[in-house]
Design an enzyme around this catalytic site. Structure first.
Site, mmCIF file in Angstrom:
data_model
loop_
_atom_site.group_PDB
_atom_site.id
_atom_site.type_symbol
_atom_site.label_atom_id
_atom_site.label_comp_id
_atom_site.label_asym_id
_atom_site.label_seq_id
_atom_site.Cartn_x
_atom_site.Cartn_y
_atom_site.Cartn_z
ATOM 1 N N THR A 64 79.833 -16.566 -3.206
ATOM 2 C CA THR A 64 80.556 -17.546 -4.142
ATOM 3 C C THR A 64 80.983 -18.876 -2.978
ATOM 4 O O THR A 64 80.711 -20.024 -3.493
ATOM 5 C CB THR A 64 81.927 -17.032 -4.565
ATOM 6 O OG1 THR A 64 81.351 -15.942 -5.501
ATOM 7 C CG2 THR A 64 82.460 -18.331 -5.506
ATOM 8 N N TYR A 87 66.543 -29.635 -7.273
ATOM 9 C CA TYR A 87 67.713 -29.832 -8.305
ATOM 10 C C TYR A 87 68.628 -30.844 -7.388
ATOM 11 O O TYR A 87 68.381 -30.639 -6.134
ATOM 12 C CB TYR A 87 68.509 -28.509 -8.753
ATOM 13 C CG TYR A 87 69.067 -27.787 -7.868
ATOM 14 C CD1 TYR A 87 70.196 -28.128 -7.123
ATOM 15 C CD2 TYR A 87 68.237 -26.538 -7.575
ATOM 16 C CE1 TYR A 87 70.659 -27.048 -6.080
ATOM 17 C CE2 TYR A 87 68.763 -25.436 -6.758
ATOM 18 C CZ TYR A 87 70.030 -25.841 -6.141
ATOM 19 O OH TYR A 87 70.483 -25.006 -4.976
ATOM 20 N N TYR A 114 63.454 6.684 -41.122
ATOM 21 C CA TYR A 114 63.625 5.344 -40.526
ATOM 22 C C TYR A 114 64.937 5.188 -40.623
ATOM 23 O O TYR A 114 65.721 5.301 -41.799
ATOM 24 C CB TYR A 114 62.853 4.467 -41.183
ATOM 25 C CG TYR A 114 62.968 3.158 -40.660
ATOM 26 C CD1 TYR A 114 62.936 2.710 -39.389
ATOM 27 C CD2 TYR A 114 63.365 2.079 -41.567
ATOM 28 C CE1 TYR A 114 63.459 1.267 -38.877
ATOM 29 C CE2 TYR A 114 63.801 0.671 -41.058
ATOM 30 C CZ TYR A 114 63.923 0.471 -39.700
ATOM 31 O OH TYR A 114 63.867 -0.743 -39.342
ATOM 32 N N LEU A 163 76.450 -26.131 -9.234
ATOM 33 C CA LEU A 163 75.992 -26.720 -10.267
ATOM 34 C C LEU A 163 76.232 -25.902 -11.585
ATOM 35 O O LEU A 163 75.984 -24.567 -11.441
ATOM 36 C CB LEU A 163 74.632 -27.110 -10.353
ATOM 37 C CG LEU A 163 74.314 -28.315 -9.535
ATOM 38 C CD1 LEU A 163 74.208 -28.107 -8.203
ATOM 39 C CD2 LEU A 163 72.560 -28.748 -10.068
ATOM 40 N N HIS A 217 68.575 -18.475 -0.346
ATOM 41 C CA HIS A 217 68.322 -19.422 -1.221
ATOM 42 C C HIS A 217 68.908 -20.728 -0.469
ATOM 43 O O HIS A 217 70.177 -20.470 0.301
ATOM 44 C CB HIS A 217 69.107 -19.362 -2.465
ATOM 45 C CG HIS A 217 69.133 -20.230 -3.353
ATOM 46 N ND1 HIS A 217 67.958 -20.786 -3.925
ATOM 47 C CD2 HIS A 217 69.906 -21.283 -3.961
ATOM 48 C CE1 HIS A 217 67.894 -21.797 -4.681
ATOM 49 N NE2 HIS A 217 69.424 -22.076 -4.733
ATOM 50 N N ASP A 222 66.967 0.931 -33.353
ATOM 51 C CA ASP A 222 66.388 1.089 -34.894
ATOM 52 C C ASP A 222 65.143 1.909 -34.186
ATOM 53 O O ASP A 222 64.369 1.703 -33.387
ATOM 54 C CB ASP A 222 65.870 -0.375 -34.958
ATOM 55 C CG ASP A 222 65.078 -0.411 -36.075
ATOM 56 O OD1 ASP A 222 65.451 -0.252 -37.281
ATOM 57 O OD2 ASP A 222 63.750 -0.548 -36.048
HETATM 58 C C1 FAD Z 1 72.807 -21.112 -1.605
HETATM 59 C C2 FAD Z 1 73.415 -20.694 -2.985
HETATM 60 C C3 FAD Z 1 73.472 -21.839 -3.881
HETATM 61 C C4 FAD Z 1 73.802 -21.423 -5.188
HETATM 62 N N1 FAD Z 1 74.079 -22.492 -6.075
HETATM 63 C C5 FAD Z 1 74.560 -22.142 -6.998
HETATM 64 C C6 FAD Z 1 74.821 -23.126 -8.236
HETATM 65 O O1 FAD Z 1 74.741 -24.454 -8.050
HETATM 66 N N2 FAD Z 1 75.154 -22.771 -9.594
HETATM 67 C C7 FAD Z 1 75.487 -21.586 -9.919
HETATM 68 O O2 FAD Z 1 75.810 -21.416 -10.993
HETATM 69 N N3 FAD Z 1 75.310 -20.498 -8.950
HETATM 70 C C8 FAD Z 1 74.891 -20.900 -7.603
HETATM 71 N N4 FAD Z 1 74.713 -19.881 -6.727
HETATM 72 C C9 FAD Z 1 74.899 -18.550 -7.213
HETATM 73 C C10 FAD Z 1 76.545 -18.333 -7.019
HETATM 74 O O3 FAD Z 1 76.992 -18.444 -5.968
HETATM 75 C C11 FAD Z 1 76.525 -16.685 -7.294
HETATM 76 O O4 FAD Z 1 75.894 -16.071 -8.274
HETATM 77 C C12 FAD Z 1 77.995 -16.086 -7.380
HETATM 78 O O5 FAD Z 1 78.718 -16.884 -6.517
HETATM 79 C C13 FAD Z 1 78.126 -14.598 -7.319
HETATM 80 O O6 FAD Z 1 79.188 -14.160 -7.501
HETATM 81 P P1 FAD Z 1 79.609 -12.545 -7.380
HETATM 82 O O7 FAD Z 1 80.885 -12.421 -7.683
HETATM 83 O O8 FAD Z 1 78.566 -11.933 -8.044
HETATM 84 O O9 FAD Z 1 79.365 -12.310 -5.778
HETATM 85 P P2 FAD Z 1 79.900 -12.712 -4.354
HETATM 86 O O10 FAD Z 1 80.651 -13.957 -4.554
HETATM 87 O O11 FAD Z 1 79.026 -12.119 -3.467
HETATM 88 O O12 FAD Z 1 80.968 -11.542 -4.606
HETATM 89 C C14 FAD Z 1 80.910 -10.100 -4.206
HETATM 90 C C15 FAD Z 1 82.096 -9.593 -3.613
HETATM 91 O O13 FAD Z 1 82.200 -8.395 -3.238
HETATM 92 C C16 FAD Z 1 82.521 -7.892 -2.047
HETATM 93 N N5 FAD Z 1 82.245 -6.580 -1.865
HETATM 94 C C17 FAD Z 1 81.098 -6.077 -1.534
HETATM 95 N N6 FAD Z 1 81.206 -4.672 -1.327
HETATM 96 C C18 FAD Z 1 82.369 -4.246 -1.298
HETATM 97 C C19 FAD Z 1 82.925 -3.208 -1.166
HETATM 98 N N7 FAD Z 1 82.293 -2.078 -0.759
HETATM 99 N N8 FAD Z 1 84.457 -3.083 -1.395
HETATM 100 C C20 FAD Z 1 85.085 -4.226 -1.744
HETATM 101 N N9 FAD Z 1 84.448 -5.304 -1.986
HETATM 102 C C21 FAD Z 1 83.176 -5.589 -1.641
HETATM 103 C C22 FAD Z 1 82.041 -8.811 -1.177
HETATM 104 O O14 FAD Z 1 82.905 -9.039 -0.147
HETATM 105 C C23 FAD Z 1 82.057 -10.200 -2.005
HETATM 106 O O15 FAD Z 1 83.209 -10.884 -1.874
HETATM 107 C C24 FAD Z 1 74.138 -20.260 -5.308
HETATM 108 C C25 FAD Z 1 74.121 -19.237 -4.420
HETATM 109 C C26 FAD Z 1 73.589 -19.523 -3.359
HETATM 110 C C27 FAD Z 1 73.284 -18.268 -2.232
#
Ligand code: FAD
Length: 815
Positions: A50, A257, A530, A56, A230, A543
């Site tokens: 995050t 982008y 069905y 975006l 990425h 279905d």
């Molecule tokens: C370079 C880049 C650019 C991006 N640009 C965009 C954009 O422009 N627009 C957009 O919509 N999206 C964008 N994204 C995607 C977006 O950032 C992610 O999809 C999103 O932040 C993911 O959120 P999340 O909560 O799934 O994962 P994360 O933010 O990774 O959160 C997962 C959390 O789980 C925790 N965790 C893992 N294992 C454990 C455990 N065993 N016990 C406790 N905690 C644990 C981790 O510490 C972490 O904090 C981008 C991503 C990247 C890498």
């Protein structure tokens, strides 16, 4: 929860992961009144993917449900920004450029279906695009679309705002608390182990981002995602101070982008040579235990193509200094769709695999997953994002990796309907596959299966057929027409081995299925039913056909791609009912060949001593017979509206059975056919397809399947109460068959339907019917407009095509 505070011993719901996904699920659970919720984060909030997101927020996606989820995200971000939790939401609008005529067509198609749910996407001229984003060179640009409500946001502020609101709603949040194990007993969640103690719980929500696969493995569950590197860059400041920020800009043909960042630009893209991080073909992801708040090293060589493309569209990019490159890992999935919902372990949910649009999706994701947990199902049809769409093949790290790499590479490619994946094929094949290949089959892939779309060798027989115009003519052959016509007039042989087959057996098999299905399935041995399986809202969750094979054994046949989903649904219902049953996926055990057409009886009679007359072998019944040397379960069923049988035999007999059926029919005009001909015939006959015409959001009454619903059966069935209530209210819409006046205009799905000035519906599926000689579209229309004879217009790539609601079925209404 302050860091020094003890963890509770027990809570109802544990959310793992304090990124934007976990924070949003926590907030929406609190909004639904869940108070006994604990979010654990192994480091600090926002320290996963995050914090390094480009932020975006684009709403338009290829999938209508996801677009609606993203629209909800924007509503939420606006609300947050206007309240006490500023999230730096900048509603600057977004431009999508077309640098090719095909892309412009895609844009026009998207504009047309965006109308069906009020997304204010509009076409703008190249000049208008340049006025909105003056930095662009318009060379090669042929058109554009503009969405005024797109924007960007600060991802960390968003995550913190959602977490604060969740806290205010009663959710406890424990940072620096790592989950190290998950206990599953009797197929359901019991507790999580953390580095600070264990917590008993009923529900775990895996919001682990790129760590979600690792967390899944703790519970024995496969979450097929890959951490992908990425990259984007941030330029030095070079823009003049000005009042309005630039809109976001995407040029998918150039793979790039942009968005404004203070007085500079953020620029990223999807390169053709992507790189997975830590996952390999031979091993699962292994993200280091201390990878929080960190980035990967810059990879300039891999970014070079993107950087060069960015200079084509924004020439200033060639001269401006780069302040930094962000190379962050992010969870991508094999099909670029999220992984949401309950897994095969009861109470173990997932919300991960956001494929670089998790910020845009976070609001909608949190809402949908919270509903799923609290209400038992989401309010939208999110089948494309449901974790249960993945079959067992995705347990393989290699399969997951090659498919994910391919999805990333083609992220910005035009999603032509019918476009085929290439990576990892062939995987699942029928015993007749070598015959198909040797006889000119054009294969399409579904759920890993190679399925015949049509045989190019039949093309010369369909000489008179004219291809549909535009995209519908892209993956088309006159063979489709030939196979259709031959089946209707003589006979067709189809390989449907890929159909998912589920066997339900045991002392409670009958009562379980009677509860799950809206139709009666407790019938005689050999009877085929069905039916639909409904959710609590009365929506169609599955279905399929059910054959009673023995007193305590039922065989279910469902669509190729729906096996894992339907199995998961049945298992869930079985657990809820405490049913003593065995539910087994037997897809690979048997082949399934369909022999349909007026001469099918004559052909089959050459190979079997069984009496095939109407009296001896009734419609919707099954018998164990022999066909040539092969023991076969024959079902007198049809999906094309012709006399015929589906023949199920153990796989080792498959090659011989196909060979003998083929030999027995050649002199009677038998043709081998593919799925495209089946689709054309089923459209004429009014048969529905789950996932398109019927979904968890539609009831059998709306879908015209009321004939299957047995409201009065003893003991009721799942979803009955909701159906009764909807009957009392009276259905508001009905699935209608529309024929288009121009037979060469063929729909692809999602086109808006207009009556007068009003958009009244959206196409669910359609195609060409070669017997009725008409272009056909299905769409839900308000009941008042559902009468045959009603004039409608359908938007195909920006052109309104006239059509009329027709009485159905179009083919053989007398049956
Ligand atoms: C370079 C880049 C650019 C991006 N640009 C965009 C954009 O422009 N627009 C957009 O919509 N999206 C964008 N994204 C995607 C977006 O950032 C992610 O999809 C999103 O932040 C993911 O959120 P999340 O909560 O799934 O994962 P994360 O933010 O990774 O959160 C997962 C959390 O789980 C925790 N965790 C893992 N294992 C454990 C455990 N065993 N016990 C406790 N905690 C644990 C981790 O510490 C972490 O904090 C981008 C991503 C990247 C890498």
């Amino acid at each position: 929860m302050p860091a020094d505070q003890q963890l509770p011993d027990a809570v109802r719901i544990v959310i793992i992961g304090g990124g934007v996904g976990g924070a949003s699920v926590a907030y929406h659970l609190s909004e639904l009144g869940e108070r006994d919720v604990l979010l654990v984060e192994r480091d600090e909030l926002t320290s996963g993917s995050t914090f390094h997101s480009a932020g975006l927020v684009g709403q338009l996606r290829a999938d209508p449900a996801l677009t609606r989820m993203n629209m909800y995200s924007v509503e939420l971000y606006r609300k947050l920004q206007a309240g006490e939790h500023a999230v730096a939401w900048t509603e600057c609008g977004g431009i999508k450029l077309a640098s090719s005529s095909e892309r412009l067509q895609e844009i026009r198609r998207q504009i047309s279906w965006a109308r069906t749910y009020g997304l204010p996407l509009g076409e703008i001229s190249v000049r208008e695009a340049a006025e909105l984003f003056p930095l662009i060179s318009t060379e090669g640009v042929v058109g554009a679309a503009y969405l005024p409500s797109d924007g960007y946001i600060d991802p960390s502020q968003l995550c913190n705002a959602l977490a604060n609101l969740a806290r205010a709603g009663g959710v406890r949040i424990a940072p620096r608390t790592r989950v190290v194990g998950i206990d599953v007993e009797d197929g359901r969640i019991r507790r999580v182990h953390t580095d600070k103690g264990e917590i008993a719980c009923e529900i775990v929500v895996n919001c682990g981002g790129m760590f979600a696969a690792e967390i899944g493995r703790m519970a024995g569950v496969r979450i097929p995602l890959i951490p992908m590197s990425h990259q984007y860059l941030v330029t030095e400041a070079f823009l003049p101070e000005r009042g309005d920020p630039l809109p976001t800009l995407r040029d998918p043909d150039l793979l790039v982008y942009f968005r404004q960042e203070v007085n500079g630009l953020v620029m990223g893209g999807y390169e053709r040579d992507p790189e997975a991080w830590t996952a390999t073909v031979g091993s699962y992801d292994a993200v280091p235990a201390d990878f929080n708040g960190r980035l990967l090293p810059e990879n300039w060589p891999r970014f070079e193509q993107i950087a060069q493309n960015s200079q084509i569209r924004v020439p200033d990019m060639a001269d401006i200094g780069v302040r930094m490159i962000v190379n962050g890992p992010e969870a991508f999935t094999p099909d670029n769709e999220f992984c949401l919902g309950e897994t095969e372990v009861e109470g173990f949910f997932v919300a991960a695999g956001f494929c670089a649009h998790g910020i845009a999706g976070a609001g909608g994701i949190g809402k949908i997953v919270a509903e799923w947990i609290v209400e038992g199902q989401p309010s939208l049809d999110v089948w494309h994002m449901d974790i249960s769409r993945f079959g067992r093949d995705y347990r393989s790290p290699r399969r997951t990796l090659v498919r994910t790499l391919e999805s990333y590479q083609t992220y910005y490619d035009i999603a032509y309907p019918g476009r085929q994946r290439i990576a990892g094929r062939p995987l699942r094949t029928s015993p007749a596959y070598p015959w198909h290949a040797a006889n000119g089959a054009f294969f399409g892939e579904k759920a890993g299966w190679e399925r015949v779309d049509y045989y190019e060798t039949n093309a010369s027989r369909g000489d008179g057929a004219r291809p549909p115009e535009g995209w519908a003519g892209r993956y088309w052959s006159p063979a489709i027409a030939a196979e259709h016509v031959a089946t209707r007039t003589m006979a067709g042989l189809f390989d449907e081995t890929s159909f998912a087959k589920i066997e339900v057996s045991g002392p409670d098999a009958a009562t379980l299925l009677e509860w799950v299905c809206d139709n009666r399935v407790i019938r005689g041995v050999g009877d085929v039913t069905y039916t639909q399986a409904l959710n609590r809202r009365g929506g169609i969750e599955a279905d399929f056909t059910v054959t009673r094979v023995a007193a305590e054994v039922f065989s279910i046949v469902t669509g190729t791609a729906f096996g894992s989903h339907d199995m998961a649904w049945l298992r869930k219902q079985a657990r809820r009912c405490g049913a003593r049953v065995r539910i087994e996926d037997v897809t690979g055990r048997d082949v399934c060949y369909a022999l349909w057409g007026p001469r099918s009886r004559k052909i089959l009679a050459r190979l079997t001593p069984a009496n095939l007359s109407n009296e001896a072998f009734r419609f919707m019944t099954a018998q164990q017979i022999t066909v040539a040397d092969v023991p076969v379960r024959a079902l007198r069923v049809t999906f094309v509206g012709e006399l015929g049988w589906e023949l199920y035999a153990s796989s080792e007999f498959g090659a011989a059975l196909w060979r003998d059926l083929w030999s027995a029919g050649v002199d009677l005009g038998l043709v081998a056919g593919g799925y495209r001909a089946i689709d054309s015939m089923r459209l004429e006959k009014g048969y529905r397809v789950w996932g398109a015409d019927i979904t968890p959001e539609t009831t059998p009454y709306e879908a015209g399947l009321g004939v299957c619903v047995k409201l009065g059966k003893p003991g009721g069935f799942e979803g009955r109460d909701a159906l009764v209530a909807s009957q009392e209210r009276g259905p508001e819409r009905r699935l209608c068959t529309i024929t288009l006046h121009d037979p060469h205009s063929v729909v692809l799905g999602n086109e808006p339907v207009r009556i007068g000035d009003r958009i009244v519906g959206r196409v669910t599926s359609g195609g060409y019917g070669y017997t009725v000689d008409a272009s056909i579209a299905y769409a839900y229309l308000p009941v008042a407009n559902a009468e045959p004879g009603t004039s409608v217009c359908l938007d195909l790539f920006g052109d309104w095509i006239d059509g009329v609601v027709a009485a159905e079925p179009l083919f053989d209404p007398a049956g």
